[in-house]
Motif scaffolding. Structure first.
Motif, PDB file in Angstrom:
ATOM      1  N   PRO A 469      29.589   6.434  -5.780  1.00 23.07           N
ATOM      2  CA  PRO A 469      30.990   6.879  -5.920  1.00 23.07           C
ATOM      3  C   PRO A 469      31.608   7.339  -4.602  1.00 23.07           C
ATOM      4  CG  PRO A 469      29.524   8.628  -6.632  1.00 23.07           C
ATOM      5  CD  PRO A 469      28.631   7.480  -6.224  1.00 23.07           C
ATOM      6  N   ILE A 470      31.693   6.403  -3.669  1.00 25.64           N
ATOM      7  CA  ILE A 470      32.226   6.730  -2.343  1.00 25.64           C
ATOM      8  C   ILE A 470      33.357   5.759  -2.012  1.00 25.64           C
ATOM      9  CG2 ILE A 470      31.663   6.686   0.136  1.00 25.64           C
ATOM     10  CD1 ILE A 470      28.918   7.843  -0.632  1.00 25.64           C
ATOM     11  N   ALA A 487      34.525  14.801  -9.177  1.00 20.37           N
ATOM     12  CA  ALA A 487      34.969  15.314 -10.486  1.00 20.37           C
ATOM     13  C   ALA A 487      35.842  14.289 -11.199  1.00 20.37           C
ATOM     14  CB  ALA A 487      35.723  16.627 -10.304  1.00 20.37           C
ATOM     15  N   LYS A 488      36.701  13.615 -10.449  1.00 24.73           N
ATOM     16  CA  LYS A 488      37.591  12.610 -11.047  1.00 24.73           C
ATOM     17  C   LYS A 488      36.787  11.412 -11.565  1.00 24.73           C
ATOM     18  CE  LYS A 488      41.661  10.753 -11.945  1.00 24.73           C
ATOM     19  NZ  LYS A 488      42.542  11.288 -12.997  1.00 24.73           N
ATOM     20  N   VAL A 489      35.809  10.952 -10.773  1.00 23.78           N
ATOM     21  CA  VAL A 489      34.970   9.814 -11.197  1.00 23.78           C
ATOM     22  C   VAL A 489      34.157  10.199 -12.430  1.00 23.78           C
ATOM     23  CG1 VAL A 489      33.049   8.306 -10.539  1.00 23.78           C
ATOM     24  CG2 VAL A 489      34.872   8.791  -8.887  1.00 23.78           C
ATOM     25  N   VAL A 490      33.626  11.417 -12.443  1.00 27.15           N
ATOM     26  CA  VAL A 490      32.848  11.902 -13.604  1.00 27.15           C
ATOM     27  C   VAL A 490      33.712  11.871 -14.859  1.00 27.15           C
ATOM     28  CG1 VAL A 490      31.784  13.958 -14.644  1.00 27.15           C
ATOM     29  CG2 VAL A 490      31.199  13.296 -12.299  1.00 27.15           C
ATOM     30  N   ALA A 500      34.420   1.144 -15.321  1.00 26.01           N
ATOM     31  CA  ALA A 500      35.737   1.548 -14.789  1.00 26.01           C
ATOM     32  C   ALA A 500      35.815   1.327 -13.281  1.00 26.01           C
ATOM     33  CB  ALA A 500      36.004   3.015 -15.115  1.00 26.01           C
ATOM     34  N   TRP A 501      34.693   1.498 -12.582  1.00 29.86           N
ATOM     35  CA  TRP A 501      34.663   1.325 -11.122  1.00 29.86           C
ATOM     36  C   TRP A 501      35.063  -0.104 -10.746  1.00 29.86           C
ATOM     37  CZ3 TRP A 501      34.070   4.987  -7.426  1.00 29.86           C
ATOM     38  CH2 TRP A 501      33.810   4.572  -6.122  1.00 29.86           C
ATOM     39  N   PHE A 502      34.662  -1.046 -11.595  1.00 30.21           N
ATOM     40  CA  PHE A 502      34.918  -2.458 -11.322  1.00 30.21           C
ATOM     41  C   PHE A 502      36.255  -2.929 -11.908  1.00 30.21           C
ATOM     42  CE2 PHE A 502      30.440  -1.626 -11.170  1.00 30.21           C
ATOM     43  CZ  PHE A 502      29.990  -2.330 -10.054  1.00 30.21           C
ATOM     44  N   GLU A 503      36.745  -2.187 -12.877  1.00 27.53           N
ATOM     45  CA  GLU A 503      38.003  -2.561 -13.549  1.00 27.53           C
ATOM     46  C   GLU A 503      39.235  -1.957 -12.875  1.00 27.53           C
ATOM     47  OE1 GLU A 503      36.263  -2.790 -18.145  1.00 27.53           O
ATOM     48  OE2 GLU A 503      37.060  -0.916 -17.340  1.00 27.53           O
TER      49      GLU A 503
END
Length: 929
Positions: A469-470, A487-490, A500-503
């Motif tokens: 998550p960088i 916190a936002k990624v969590v 979601a990271w890929f979408e």
């Protein structure tokens, strides 16, 4: 009259033939329908907990015997702890990300990753992983493993992934996460970096070459030798020819002695101790030693690279050894950890001329485009052509391979994300000391691994996994990771999962108005995913901290001894880095499963055994018995012969229980129990042996020494019960009045023994124990649906009588001697069954005194029709047997006088005395009247 109808013969529907392959699935259905697992938890919900945290198996393929050993060991412990009153939930888990699943998805669908949208491809991987979870889940359940299979933990669930990101964020916050250019294990086949735990070693045959590096600048050291500098060479040795294009230095041992040895016109710099070995390899002789230098004196000289236009610096390092080679170590900082570290000291470039597919780049000059294996041949050819090859050999040596695709790996410098172990190494080593390690040597093993390990490469160049998550600033390229971004990624992952990271675009994954230090507001996402060992290594947080029925730290981790470098270590590192202590209180390791000769099982050897095939033939309980039978701390053997022997042991335990059940058909423990004080010594002895067994078995469970309880229970069933107590009381059970105190006393003892025995075998023989439980009588307070819901048996100290034990040990010894006499008489065709016999015992001294005290038991214990005891061993008597063990004892066996009683088969002179029952002895007549 048919007197057999007057006997109390055993009655039971508990089958002699186990028929486990057919029965066990029905019992599984019953456990499910009656919700036995939940009832066991409810029973203990207010008690102290015992949490065994499941190490997640990889969700790929059918289970094997290693899985079987592991899961059954865990199940034995969970069942035992449950019966001991602990609240012991078991949440099974699965490792569901990673390369093997990607490869299976590619293979099954016949696609190329590059041709498919990443989100779509991840969906394919997820579907495959979930199908494998379901497949393995049913197989684990078939083994009799109980647990929360409806709610297992999976590393692909949004909740788990979010927790994993939290762990990563906490480590980053403490400064433990960094990006660096370093040599890492790299699999060209899988095109990804690998962690140390993903490496397997296998033998490989390759070229071992001795290469000449001509001296360029000797720093004036060789000027008085009267030798042209163009004829002086450092000789290096390597087994990885393909790494030579990346050579930047030659490393010497600073304290080693190096000779300049002249052979004809050429002079070679070689470690003095290795000169003879090099001469042999290169077929050299008749050298002239021109000079000797310490390695440290030669530091700073330079050589010409043998086929690339650049220099090679002579350096020194403590990692150089004299075990093999020349003592002059070829150093390529882009292709090895030690080379990298010494290169940093000398400020050498980290040159890596090999791409992710294992092909040479333009940095390798003329070899560009060749694979590293093709490069081996081309470079070797060129070295020969230019006369820079001093010698060549073929050697077989241990070489690292990828544990997934089984192909050889390479060391390759790339930019990767690392977890810095130095930041918490000391704390991790200290945390190891706070854990109980079983076996004890595990502590030193993992402590030394943590002490000596390098930083953990946690990035992988794949798609199916949890993303790192960088973010990177589009303007200045700087990495962005803060408490707010994590916190936002969590938050997003909790809701949508890591897809979601890929979408989503980077801006939607970041808090509003996020800015870089340079003022930039546009960001791109990191493309790498995390090492799957980071996934499973975060399970202590993702599982123990997120479920109401679990708690952190776990009481126990239990896995194979290959997990010291795997799950035990990754869990330890993430826990110590984020929580300051180990995530487990106790760690147990078991060995690997091997065949009957101790060889590793493999398809190529054809010695593999499928656990599901064993279950089809013998049933799961025999496999569970196998798990308990061996000392699992070393490698555990299995073969068809071993399984056959175990099925025989199982049969003896089962039939011992069946005999007792059959003789309890008319016994109600709520009203028919006989008080201990009213029992005879034989019955008291049996209860005494039960206390010893209960103590030994309980201690074995507590110490996780299951092979001890296996032998103890088997021995008790065969030696103490079948061969002695149950054999002796048969007459009393069958022939006395059904409700006589003598018979009820024997039934009381059998009930107590069976009621304890069924509980003691329940953690191991879980199916059979429940089957026994269903057929045996119970007190009102133990009428429960499963033996798992009953309380563990206690040792009743009031039944432990040392004097009684000594006396009956003596009786057993004398019985053994009398049995030898009876066997001689049987072999001489004097008698058939022991009831045909009359035994005359001649004894003197303490033996006579003792036998006289217990003479009322002798006929019963010897199972003969009559016993006569005489004092003194007289001359002139033709003894059947003179004891070697006890010189005070001699035995005469003869045919018993009188007639055989039709009902009890004892020979008695009272047979025929009753006109109503002329074929019965007086004892049987009194029973019938």
């Amino acid at each position: 009259m048919d007197y057999s109808k007057t006997l109390n013969l055993p009655q039971t529907e508990f089958a002699m033939r186990a028929n486990l392959p057919q029965k066990e699935p029905l019992m599984l259905e019953e456990w499910d329908s009656k919700n036995i697992y939940k009832k066991a938890l409810d029973k203990n919900k207010n008690n102290k907990s015992f949490i065994l945290h499941d190490g997640p198996p990889y969700a790929n393929g059918d289970i094997h015997l290693g899985h079987t050993l592991n899961k059954v060991l865990k199940d034995i412990i969970v069942r035992y702890k449950t019966m001991k009153g602990f609240y012991s939930p078991y949440v099974p888990g699965w490792d569901t990300h990673g390369l093997p699943i990607e490869l299976q998805a590619i293979k099954k669908l016949g696609i190329k990753v590059s041709d498919v949208d990443p989100v779509k491809f991840r969906g394919m991987c997820k579907d495959y992983a979930l199908s494998q979870v379901e497949r393995q889940k049913e197989q684990f359940k078939r083994l009799g493993v109980i647990g929360d299979f409806e709610n297992p933990y999976l590393t692909l669930t949004p909740e788990f992934e979010a927790k994993q990101i939290e762990v990563f964020g906490e480590m980053a916050k403490k400064g433990y996460i960094y990006k660096g250019l370093k040599p890492v294990y790299w699999c060209p086949s899988c095109e990804t970096a690998l962690a140390e735990a993903e490496i397997e070693y296998a033998d490989e045959t390759s070229n071992s070459i001795y290469v000449k590096f001509r001296v360029k600048d000797d720093k004036g050291l060789f000027k008085n030798l009267n030798v042209d500098l163009n004829n002086i060479y450092y000789v290096i040795w390597t087994t990885t020819t393909w790494t030579l294009p990346a050579n930047l230095a030659i490393c010497l041992g600073p304290e080693f002695e190096y000779v300049l040895a002249k052979f004809n016109d050429e002079v070679y710099v070689i470690a003095k101790e290795l000169l003879e070995a090099v001469k042999k390899a290169a077929n050299l002789e008749n050298e002239e030693i021109l000079a000797t230098f310490k390695g440290s004196e030669l530091e700073g000289q330079t050589c010409y690279h043998p086929f690339i236009d650049r220099e090679s610096l002579v350096i020194v390092g403590d990692h150089v050894t004299l075990e093999s080679g020349t003592g002059c170590v070829h150093t390529a900082p882009g292709h090895g950890q030690e080379d990298f570290e010494i290169g940093m000291k000398y400020k050498l470039d980290v040159l890596n001329p090999v791409d992710e597919k294992g092909r040479f780049t333009e940095k390798a000059g003329k070899y560009q485009g060749l694979t590293y294996k093709e490069g081996n041949k081309a470079i070797l050819h060129d070295l020969k052509e230019t006369n820079m090859l001093l010698a060549e050999e073929r050697i077989t040596h241990s070489y690292p391979h990828c544990w997934r695709c089984k192909n050889p790996i390479i060391f390759r410098a790339t930019e990767q994300w690392f977890a810095s172990i130095d930041g918490f190494r000391k704390e991790a080593v200290e945390a190891v000391k706070e854990v109980e390690w079983i076996p004890g040597w595990g502590e030193d093993r993992i402590a030394s691994m943590v002490q000596d390990r390098g930083d953990w490469c946690i990035s992988r160049q794949r798609i199916w996994g949890v993303p790192i998550p960088i973010f990177y600033c589009e303007d200045c390229g700087k990495e962005l990771i803060t408490e707010e971004t994590i916190a936002k990624v969590v938050e997003i992952f909790k809701e949508k999962g890591s897809d979601a990271w890929f979408e989503m675009d980077a801006k939607d994954l970041l808090p509003e108005n996020t800015k870089c230090e340079c003022g930039g507001q546009k960001f791109r996402k990191e493309k790498d995913i995390m090492d799957v060992w980071f996934d499973s290594g975060s399970s202590h947080a993702g599982v123990l901290e997120t479920r109401d029925d679990l708690s952190w730290p776990a009481d126990m981790y239990l896995e194979g001894n290959d997990q010291y470098r795997g799950w035990f270590q990754s869990s330890l590192l993430t826990a110590v880095a984020t929580r300051g202590r180990a995530p487990y209180r106790t760690v147990i390791t078991h060995g690997m499963v091997v065949d009957g000769e101790g060889k590793k099982m493999s398809k190529s050897l054809g010695n593999g055994i499928d656990p599901m095939d064993v279950i089809k033939e013998y049933g799961a309980d025999v496999l569970r018995l196998w798990v308990s039978s061996a000392d699992y701390k070393t490698d555990v053997r299995i073969s068809k012969d071993i399984l056959k022997q175990l099925s025989e042991v199982y049969r003896k335990i089962r039939n011992t229980a069946r005999y007792m059940i059959g003789n309890l058909y008319d016994f109600d423990p709520n009203k028919d129990m006989v008080d201990y004080s009213e029992m005879n010594e034989l019955d008291k002895w049996a209860l005494l042996k039960l206390q010893h067994l209960t103590k030994e078995v309980t201690e074995a469970y507590e110490g996780y020494e299951f092979h001890i309880l296996y032998h103890a229970i088997h021995n008790f069933c065969v030696v103490d019960m079948s061969n002695f107590y149950l054999d002796i009381i048969k007459d009393r059970l069958y022939t006395e009045k059904p409700d006589s105190k003598e018979r009820r006393a024997a039934q009381t003892v059998m009930y107590r023994i069976l009621n304890s025995l069924v509980k003691m075998i329940a953690p191991v023989l879980s199916f059979t124990a429940d089957e026994i439980w269903k057929y045996m009588p119970h007190t009102f307070d133990e009428k429960v649906d499963s033996v798992l819901l009953a309380d563990w048996p206690r040792v009743l100290e009031e039944y432990v009588d040392e004097e009684l034990e000594k006396r009956w040990d003596n009786i057993l010894n004398i019985r053994g001697e009398v049995s030898k006499a009876l066997e001689i008489a049987r072999n001489n065709k004097l008698i058939g069954h022991s009831l045909n016999a009359k035994v005359e015992i001649y004894a003197e001294g303490d033996t006579y005194k003792f036998l006289n005290e217990v003479r009322d038991y002798l006929q019963t214990v010897f199972i003969v029709s009559k016993v006569e005891l005489y004092e003194g061993i007289k001359d002139g008597v033709e003894y059947t047997f003179r004891s070697e063990e006890n010189k005070e004892l001699a035995v005469v066996v003869s045919v018993a006088s009188g007639e055989k009683c039709e009902r009890c088969w004892v020979y008695s002179e009272t047979v025929g005395q009753d006109s109503e029952h002329p074929t019965l002895c007086s004892r049987c007549v009194s029973v019938l009247k």
